[in-house]
Design a protein around this motif. Structure first.
Motif, PDB file in Angstrom:
ATOM      1  N   ASP A 431      -2.354   0.792   4.594  1.00 31.15           N
ATOM      2  CA  ASP A 431      -1.590   1.934   4.101  1.00 31.15           C
ATOM      3  C   ASP A 431      -1.988   2.236   2.661  1.00 31.15           C
ATOM      4  O   ASP A 431      -2.724   1.472   2.022  1.00 31.15           O
ATOM      5  CB  ASP A 431      -0.085   1.651   4.193  1.00 31.15           C
ATOM      6  CG  ASP A 431       0.369   1.528   5.647  1.00 31.15           C
ATOM      7  OD1 ASP A 431      -0.301   2.117   6.505  1.00 31.15           O
ATOM      8  OD2 ASP A 431       1.376   0.834   5.897  1.00 31.15           O
ATOM      9  N   ASP A 432      -1.449   3.327   2.156  1.00 30.52           N
ATOM     10  CA  ASP A 432      -1.818   3.727   0.798  1.00 30.52           C
ATOM     11  C   ASP A 432      -1.409   2.692  -0.241  1.00 30.52           C
ATOM     12  O   ASP A 432      -2.079   2.516  -1.262  1.00 30.52           O
ATOM     13  CB  ASP A 432      -1.176   5.080   0.460  1.00 30.52           C
ATOM     14  CG  ASP A 432      -1.754   6.205   1.299  1.00 30.52           C
ATOM     15  OD1 ASP A 432      -2.884   6.028   1.801  1.00 30.52           O
ATOM     16  OD2 ASP A 432      -1.087   7.242   1.452  1.00 30.52           O
ATOM     17  N   ASP A 433      -0.297   1.982  -0.014  1.00 30.67           N
ATOM     18  CA  ASP A 433       0.192   1.000  -0.976  1.00 30.67           C
ATOM     19  C   ASP A 433      -0.361  -0.397  -0.738  1.00 30.67           C
ATOM     20  O   ASP A 433      -0.056  -1.322  -1.495  1.00 30.67           O
ATOM     21  CB  ASP A 433       1.726   0.942  -0.941  1.00 30.67           C
ATOM     22  CG  ASP A 433       2.352   2.260  -1.374  1.00 30.67           C
ATOM     23  OD1 ASP A 433       1.730   2.930  -2.223  1.00 30.67           O
ATOM     24  OD2 ASP A 433       3.435   2.607  -0.861  1.00 30.67           O
ATOM     25  N   ASP A 434      -1.149  -0.589   0.327  1.00 29.83           N
ATOM     26  CA  ASP A 434      -1.700  -1.908   0.623  1.00 29.83           C
ATOM     27  C   ASP A 434      -2.937  -2.165  -0.227  1.00 29.83           C
ATOM     28  O   ASP A 434      -3.681  -1.240  -0.579  1.00 29.83           O
ATOM     29  CB  ASP A 434      -2.069  -2.021   2.103  1.00 29.83           C
ATOM     30  CG  ASP A 434      -0.843  -1.909   2.994  1.00 29.83           C
ATOM     31  OD1 ASP A 434       0.269  -1.939   2.442  1.00 29.83           O
ATOM     32  OD2 ASP A 434      -1.012  -1.788   4.218  1.00 29.83           O
ATOM     33  N   THR A 454       1.559  -5.480   0.109  1.00 32.88           N
ATOM     34  CA  THR A 454       2.114  -4.177   0.465  1.00 32.88           C
ATOM     35  C   THR A 454       3.193  -3.831  -0.547  1.00 32.88           C
ATOM     36  O   THR A 454       3.458  -4.592  -1.479  1.00 32.88           O
ATOM     37  CB  THR A 454       2.703  -4.207   1.885  1.00 32.88           C
ATOM     38  OG1 THR A 454       3.821  -5.094   1.899  1.00 32.88           O
ATOM     39  CG2 THR A 454       1.669  -4.676   2.891  1.00 32.88           C
ATOM     40  N   CYS A 455       3.809  -2.715  -0.365  1.00 32.37           N
ATOM     41  CA  CYS A 455       4.845  -2.306  -1.308  1.00 32.37           C
ATOM     42  C   CYS A 455       6.080  -3.183  -1.202  1.00 32.37           C
ATOM     43  O   CYS A 455       6.890  -3.251  -2.137  1.00 32.37           O
ATOM     44  CB  CYS A 455       5.212  -0.848  -1.099  1.00 32.37           C
ATOM     45  SG  CYS A 455       5.858  -0.490   0.564  1.00 32.37           S
TER      46      CYS A 455
END
Length: 651
Positions: A431-434, A454-455
């Motif tokens: 994902d974008d935050d990973d 991750t977030c």
């Protein structure tokens, strides 16, 4: 006889010197005789010499009967110059007279004259010939002459290969052989010189050979030198060499630290080893060029060699298999095979993540892919199509999106091939935050661990090379500044405040969490069965090296504090430390002490005040903190006692 380290010149009294020159019996009341030479001096001046002072104040000496102080077995010129020195007249020294003046200074017990001789030695330009004279004097009279010791340290190899030191006494040779800071001189050179020194006067020196041999580390002598010694009848008759001959082929495993240093304005990679028996660090006489970026790994299949991964200017990665003497046994260029079966060069991501275990090379890379998503009918306004009686055409309505994919790359290192090919094993969509934080290898089970944040949390993905299975283990309460360290049966994840052990079997996963004292200036390393931390410690105002065994950590309960064992620190800047590996070396490997002349210019750890990083000792369980507090309490109590004593005296 003790003497002042700093010599201060005093001015002579012209009146007293004139009375001595005129031999005025009214003032010069003490005659001194050397053979047929007789000269009168002032008793008030002679008492500076402890020799004359005892004669004046002890009635049992015959000088009280004869009225003349007789000195035997000394030169009259030297005695006269020594007494003139009591009148503050400095003698003219040279290499032929320095021994006589040190002898008379010791005989007459004049510490100031001894200090004057030491100053002359320290300020005189040294040479091989002068060292042959000065070294026995320094040993005999216990002199501390920095210029002599510095010259010997920097030129000992040349001195031992020459003939200048063949006339030194046994005590001087003993000091040289026992000086650990002179270990940069090989044992072959030292032992060959010892054989030459004994044969120079075998009748007198053969008695010293066996005691001096105890200072020689025979395990570090080459087989060629052993053979040469056995061919000499005098040396072979001692039978000392023969009992060590069988141990020449033995090897020993060392902790090796690779550090970056400069030599002649060029960056070099230096290899240091820690000797557990001597509790000291030694530098191998191996200097490998330091590339733009490099990593070092233990070769678990053959620990007498090690791997180095270096990055070339063209962004290519080269894996080098190096022997313990620094020679490159084999090398191969790393290339990556894609899913489309196309071979490409390595990217910057791969050079940062690459890891080697045995002959297996693993790495990761993150690619951004553009994908098309076919849109279902629910994405559109169906009522609009019904009203206008328009059919839905799903084949032409699609969305394009970018996704981030992390690939695990694995390849086998072949010593007979000039390339190491990394193949993609699987991919994980991020994902974008990973973000991939670090990657590590476990030595025994062939596991590869990837640390991904991750977030909401951080997870360890463990991939088993044998079963091709992937397991996710979630870890909580950890920061983003993490490093992964593989050991024999698991992984250690460390940050500034914590260490987390992760072990995975077919049945279950075990996660243990431990707290450690905080330090912003730290590097951590791991081997098969131990974890090392190299950090700045404010209590000692220098860098310290600590070690803890994995077995001891596993026996510790979670959230307890880990017990660290402090090792001797190499005291180098933490910024220049690259890696720590395990290296098996032959006992006769060429090495030198870190404080020898060749290593004095290494980037030593910088000193800082306590308040600069006071949080290093925030935890009261820190042993250094406790010892520091104890010493402070002792000093405070001593000062209180002194204060109380002063107050009582005043009352």
């Amino acid at each position: 006889m003790e003497y002042e380290q700093e010599y201060e010149r005093k001015y002579a009294s012209s009146i007293l010197l004139r009375q001595v020159k005129e031999q005025n019996k009214d003032f010069c009341d003490v005659p001194v005789q050397v053979g047929t030479w007789v000269k009168r001096f002032h008793s008030c001046i002679l008492v500076e010499s402890e020799f004359f002072d005892k004669l004046f104040h002890t009635s049992k000496y015959r000088e009280h009967v004869t009225g003349v102080i007789e000195i035997r077995e000394r030169s009259s010129n030297i005695v006269d110059a020594a007494i003139q020195f009591l009148y503050n007249v400095e003698p003219d020294l040279d290499k032929d007279k320095i021994g006589d003046f040190l002898d008379i200074a010791e005989f007459l017990m004049i510490p100031r004259l001894k200090a004057f001789c030491v100053k002359w030695l320290d300020q005189t330009k040294m040479s091989n010939a002068l060292i042959a004279i000065c070294l026995p004097l320094c040993t005999l009279y216990e002199l501390d002459v920095p210029s002599v010791s510095d010259y010997i340290k920097k030129n000992l190899i040349e001195l031992m290969n020459g003939v200048e030191l063949l006339n030194i006494d046994a005590n001087s040779l003993q000091n040289i052989l026992s000086d650990q800071y002179l270990s940069y001189v090989t044992m072959d050179t030292k032992f060959k010189f010892l054989m030459k020194w004994v044969k120079e006067d075998s009748f007198k020196r053969s008695q010293y050979f066996e005691p001096l041999c105890e200072l020689v580390d025979y395990l570090r002598i080459s087989q060629a030198t052993i053979t040469l010694a056995k061919q000499d009848p005098l040396i072979d008759s001692t039978k000392i060499v023969s009992k060590y001959e069988d141990k020449q082929k033995h090897t020993e495993a060392y902790i090796a630290m690779i550090a970056k240093c400069q030599e002649l304005c060029n960056d070099k990679d230096m290899i240091m080893i820690y000797d557990e028996h001597k509790k000291e660090w030694f530098r191998l006489n191996i200097n490998m060029t330091s590339p733009i970026r490099s990593k070092y790994f233990t070769n678990t299949h053959d620990k007498s060699t090690f791997y180095r991964v270096r990055e070339e200017s063209s962004n290519e990665l080269v894996i080098e298999l190096c022997s313990s003497d620094g020679n490159i046994v084999a090398d191969s260029r790393v290339i990556v095979q894609s899913y489309e079966n196309n071979a490409t060069n390595c990217s910057d991501q791969i050079s940062k993540s690459i890891c080697i275990n045995g002959n297996t090379c693993v790495a990761t890379r993150i690619d951004t892919l553009e994908v098309e998503k076919r849109v279902a009918a629910s994405y559109f306004d169906c009522e609009y199509h019904k009203i206008h009686n328009e059919p839905l055409d799903l084949t032409v309505n699609c969305l394009k999106d970018d996704i981030h994919v992390m690939q695990l790359l694995i390849g086998r290192i072949e010593t007979n091939s000039d390339t190491t090919i990394l193949y993609p094993m699987f991919s994980i969509i991020l994902d974008d935050d990973d973000a991939l934080i670090d990657i590590g290898c476990s030595s025994s089970k062939g596991d590869v661990a990837m640390l991904i944040s991750t977030c909401l949390s951080t997870s360890v993905f463990i991939y088993n090379l044998g079963s091709c299975s992937l397991t996710q283990i979630e870890i909580v309460d950890v920061s983003s500044e993490l490093t992964m360290h593989g050991f024999q049966n698991g992984f250690a994840i460390a940050d500034e405040n914590d260490i987390t052990l992760v072990r995975h079997t077919q049945d279950r996963s075990v996660v243990q969490h431990f707290e450690i004292e905080s330090s912003p200036d730290r590097k951590m390393f791991s081997t098969d069965n131990a974890i090392y931390r190299y950090q700045y410690h404010s209590c000692v105002e220098n860098y310290t090296l600590d070690m803890t065994n994995i077995e001891e950590i596993e026996e510790t309960r979670s959230f307890d504090h880990i017990n660290w064992r402090q090792l001797t620190s190499p005291e180098l800047n933490v910024e220049c430390i690259k890696s720590v590996i395990v290296l098996e070396l032959p006992n006769n490997i060429d090495r030198c002490h870190l404080h020898c002349p060749h290593c004095e210019q290494l980037p030593r750890g910088r000193k800082r005040k306590y308040f600069d990083i006071w949080w290093d000792c925030f935890f009261p369980y820190c042993p250094m903190y406790q010892s520091q507090m104890l010493s402070n309490e002792q000093s405070d109590s001593e000062s209180d006692i002194i204060t109380d004593g002063d107050e009582s005296d005043q009352s």
